[in-house]
Design a protein around this motif. Structure first.
Motif, PDB file in Angstrom:
ATOM      1  N   ARG A 147      52.327   9.680  27.956  1.00 53.24           N
ATOM      2  CA  ARG A 147      50.945  10.141  27.856  1.00 53.24           C
ATOM      3  C   ARG A 147      50.189   9.203  26.918  1.00 53.24           C
ATOM      4  O   ARG A 147      50.727   8.725  25.915  1.00 53.24           O
ATOM      5  CB  ARG A 147      50.913  11.579  27.351  1.00 53.24           C
ATOM      6  N   VAL A 148      48.929   8.962  27.247  1.00 52.05           N
ATOM      7  CA  VAL A 148      48.122   8.008  26.480  1.00 52.05           C
ATOM      8  C   VAL A 148      48.030   8.420  25.013  1.00 52.05           C
ATOM      9  O   VAL A 148      48.013   7.575  24.115  1.00 52.05           O
ATOM     10  CB  VAL A 148      46.726   7.870  27.119  1.00 52.05           C
ATOM     11  N   HIS A 192      48.539   5.972  35.046  1.00 52.92           N
ATOM     12  CA  HIS A 192      47.308   6.431  35.686  1.00 52.92           C
ATOM     13  C   HIS A 192      46.147   5.514  35.340  1.00 52.92           C
ATOM     14  O   HIS A 192      45.285   5.236  36.182  1.00 52.92           O
ATOM     15  CB  HIS A 192      46.990   7.865  35.252  1.00 52.92           C
ATOM     16  N   LEU A 193      46.086   5.041  34.111  1.00 46.81           N
ATOM     17  CA  LEU A 193      45.025   4.116  33.721  1.00 46.81           C
ATOM     18  C   LEU A 193      45.141   2.810  34.498  1.00 46.81           C
ATOM     19  O   LEU A 193      44.130   2.218  34.896  1.00 46.81           O
ATOM     20  CB  LEU A 193      45.089   3.817  32.215  1.00 46.81           C
ATOM     21  N   ALA A 245      43.196  16.744  37.971  1.00 45.54           N
ATOM     22  CA  ALA A 245      44.450  16.282  37.381  1.00 45.54           C
ATOM     23  C   ALA A 245      44.607  14.780  37.579  1.00 45.54           C
ATOM     24  O   ALA A 245      44.244  14.245  38.638  1.00 45.54           O
ATOM     25  CB  ALA A 245      45.632  17.016  37.993  1.00 45.54           C
ATOM     26  N   PRO A 246      45.128  14.058  36.593  1.00 46.27           N
ATOM     27  CA  PRO A 246      45.354  12.612  36.770  1.00 46.27           C
ATOM     28  C   PRO A 246      46.383  12.351  37.856  1.00 46.27           C
ATOM     29  O   PRO A 246      47.300  13.148  38.087  1.00 46.27           O
ATOM     30  CB  PRO A 246      45.856  12.167  35.400  1.00 46.27           C
ATOM     31  N   GLU A 301      36.733   3.170  37.419  1.00 43.55           N
ATOM     32  CA  GLU A 301      35.935   3.534  36.256  1.00 43.55           C
ATOM     33  C   GLU A 301      36.353   2.711  35.034  1.00 43.55           C
ATOM     34  O   GLU A 301      37.533   2.599  34.702  1.00 43.55           O
ATOM     35  CB  GLU A 301      36.086   5.037  35.979  1.00 43.55           C
ATOM     36  N   ASN A 302      35.356   2.143  34.358  1.00 46.26           N
ATOM     37  CA  ASN A 302      35.602   1.269  33.205  1.00 46.26           C
ATOM     38  C   ASN A 302      36.419   1.935  32.107  1.00 46.26           C
ATOM     39  O   ASN A 302      37.212   1.283  31.419  1.00 46.26           O
ATOM     40  CB  ASN A 302      34.269   0.806  32.624  1.00 46.26           C
ATOM     41  N   GLY A 303      36.217   3.234  31.907  1.00 48.16           N
ATOM     42  CA  GLY A 303      36.889   3.926  30.815  1.00 48.16           C
ATOM     43  C   GLY A 303      38.402   3.822  30.874  1.00 48.16           C
ATOM     44  O   GLY A 303      39.071   3.806  29.823  1.00 48.16           O
ATOM     45  N   ASN A 304      38.972   3.761  32.070  1.00 43.77           N
ATOM     46  CA  ASN A 304      40.426   3.612  32.186  1.00 43.77           C
ATOM     47  C   ASN A 304      40.909   2.355  31.485  1.00 43.77           C
ATOM     48  O   ASN A 304      41.923   2.362  30.783  1.00 43.77           O
ATOM     49  CB  ASN A 304      40.823   3.547  33.671  1.00 43.77           C
ATOM     50  N   VAL A 305      40.185   1.251  31.666  1.00 44.32           N
ATOM     51  CA  VAL A 305      40.605  -0.030  31.106  1.00 44.32           C
ATOM     52  C   VAL A 305      40.365  -0.073  29.598  1.00 44.32           C
ATOM     53  O   VAL A 305      41.167  -0.626  28.846  1.00 44.32           O
ATOM     54  CB  VAL A 305      39.886  -1.191  31.818  1.00 44.32           C
TER      55      VAL A 305
END
Length: 403
Positions: free
Chosen positions: A138-139, A158-159, A213-214, A221-225
């Motif tokens: 998990r992140v 997932h990211l 759910a992931p 989406e930029n937020g993942n990176v």
């Protein structure tokens, strides 16, 4: 009685100032570090690795691309429509075509935009191979402050596959609007009057809440990176710029330093704020094409280079580019932040707005770098760059076979 017109809040307007003019886009692409803070990605102490040039004309300018409606368009016209700034072709390690247009110069770093996402994916894959990063963790294992956000509750994997679903600050998700809001974090002059939103990448990520759910769907989406880049900083204890320099840029024989633009806290814009020259991006692509090796040494593990296109999760097996209409067939795949065209040649690609591309095709012995300044608008048809690249590859392999 006339009904009052409902006005949107100024803070919700889409910021498009200047991006409707290719000349403005071009200035933005070549002058990032002149307008916002930046941090260099050092090329290291080694001598630049030579890129040998072909002795005869490749014939690429004489090619014609057949469109879906049967028209045969000369390739120079295709690239004119793409507002091409740089077009560099490596075939079996040799430069067979290199062109710079609209005043762009070979030694000037050019904005790579979202193509830079793929470079972060490659860094993550190397660290995972070395056992420093757990794709299934998990992140929040690495970045506890992301707890409660759409990214913190996801796994690292997932990211890497754009596998989170989110909304920011309670707004219904709108890809174009959120991309512009992200840009406003980095460039305050793009903020509309009355803007009161996040001023840093960290503040922006903190507003993301999961809407599903992931691992259940693909959302580019930029937020993942940005969340992944923060994970890599925690794992290595260094900046994104220093990490990219250490693992890649200082080892591929780059000619020039690259750079990232920064937010007001000094965090790199990892999802797209990277600039480098076409020749150095070509060196990066050639290293990957050659199984992770460059100049007689292994830069990244061969198994990492071979795994860029696999294994693809079910939810990224058939996707489309983010700007493509929903009616467009979903023919692409996505893995570790790389686009996969699913052609017969094992090709993969880093792709960014306005026409930034790094196209690597092992089966065609081909690496292509394309930098552009095309306006992004529903009124401006997008140029079929993948088809043009494949045409070039087929021509070169036919010419080498029969020439």
């Amino acid at each position: 009685m006339t009904q009052p017109v409902e006005m949107s809040s100024l803070a919700d307007l889409v910021w498009a100032r200047g991006f409707t003019d290719p000349a403005w886009v071009r200035r933005h692409n070549a002058a990032g570090r002149e307008t916002v803070p930046s941090r260099r990605v050092w090329r290291g102490r080694d001598r630049p690795r030579e890129l040998p040039a072909a002795e005869r004309d490749s014939g690429i300018d004489s090619l014609r691309l057949t469109t879906q409606d049967g028209r045969a368009i000369p390739l120079p016209e295709v690239f004119a429509a793409a507002q091409t700034d740089a077009f560099l072709v490596l075939h079996r390690g040799t430069v067979v075509h290199e062109a710079y247009l609209h005043g762009y110069e070979a030694h000037v770093p050019h904005f790579n935009a979202s193509a830079a996402k793929s470079y972060i994916g490659l860094l993550a894959a190397v660290l995972a191979h070395e056992g420093l990063l757990d794709r299934t963790a998990r992140v929040t294992t690495y970045a506890p402050e992301l707890a409660g956000t759409a990214f913190g509750e996801a796994e690292v994997g997932h990211l890497l596959h754009m596998g989170t679903q989110m909304s920011y600050a309670g707004r219904p998700y709108d890809k174009a609007l959120e991309a512009q809001r992200y840009a406003a974090i980095l460039a305050p002059r793009l903020r509309p009057y009355g803007y009161t939103g996040p001023a840093t990448i960290r503040e922006h990520l903190a507003t993301a809440r999961a809407t599903a759910a992931p691992g259940t769907g693909f959302r580019y989406e930029n937020g993942n990176v940005e969340a992944l880049a923060e994970v890599l900083r925690r794992v290595t204890g260094t900046t994104t710029s220093a990490l990219l320099s250490e693992l890649l840029w200082s080892r591929i024989g780059a000619e020039e330093d690259a750079y990232y633009i920064l937010d007001s806290e000094g965090a790199e814009a990892a999802c797209g704020g990277f600039s480098a020259t076409a020749r150095d991006v070509a060196r990066l692509g050639e290293m990957i094409r050659c199984g992770g090796a460059a100049g007689g040494r292994q830069v990244v593990p061969e198994s990492v280079a071979a795994a860029i296109t696999t294994p693809v999760p079910d939810y990224t097996r058939r996707v489309r580019f983010p700007a493509a209409p929903a009616t467009t067939p979903a023919t692409l795949s996505y893995h570790d932040l790389w686009w996969i065209p699913n052609d017969p040649h094992g090709s993969f690609m880093a792709s960014g707005i306005h026409g930034q591309r790094l196209f690597v095709s092992p089966g065609l012995d081909l690496v292509i770098v394309h930098f552009g300044s095309q306006v992004m608008s529903p009124a401006v048809p997008q140029v079929p760059l993948i088809e043009a690249f494949l045409l070039v590859g087929a021509h070169l392999n036919g010419a080498r076979t029969h020439g």
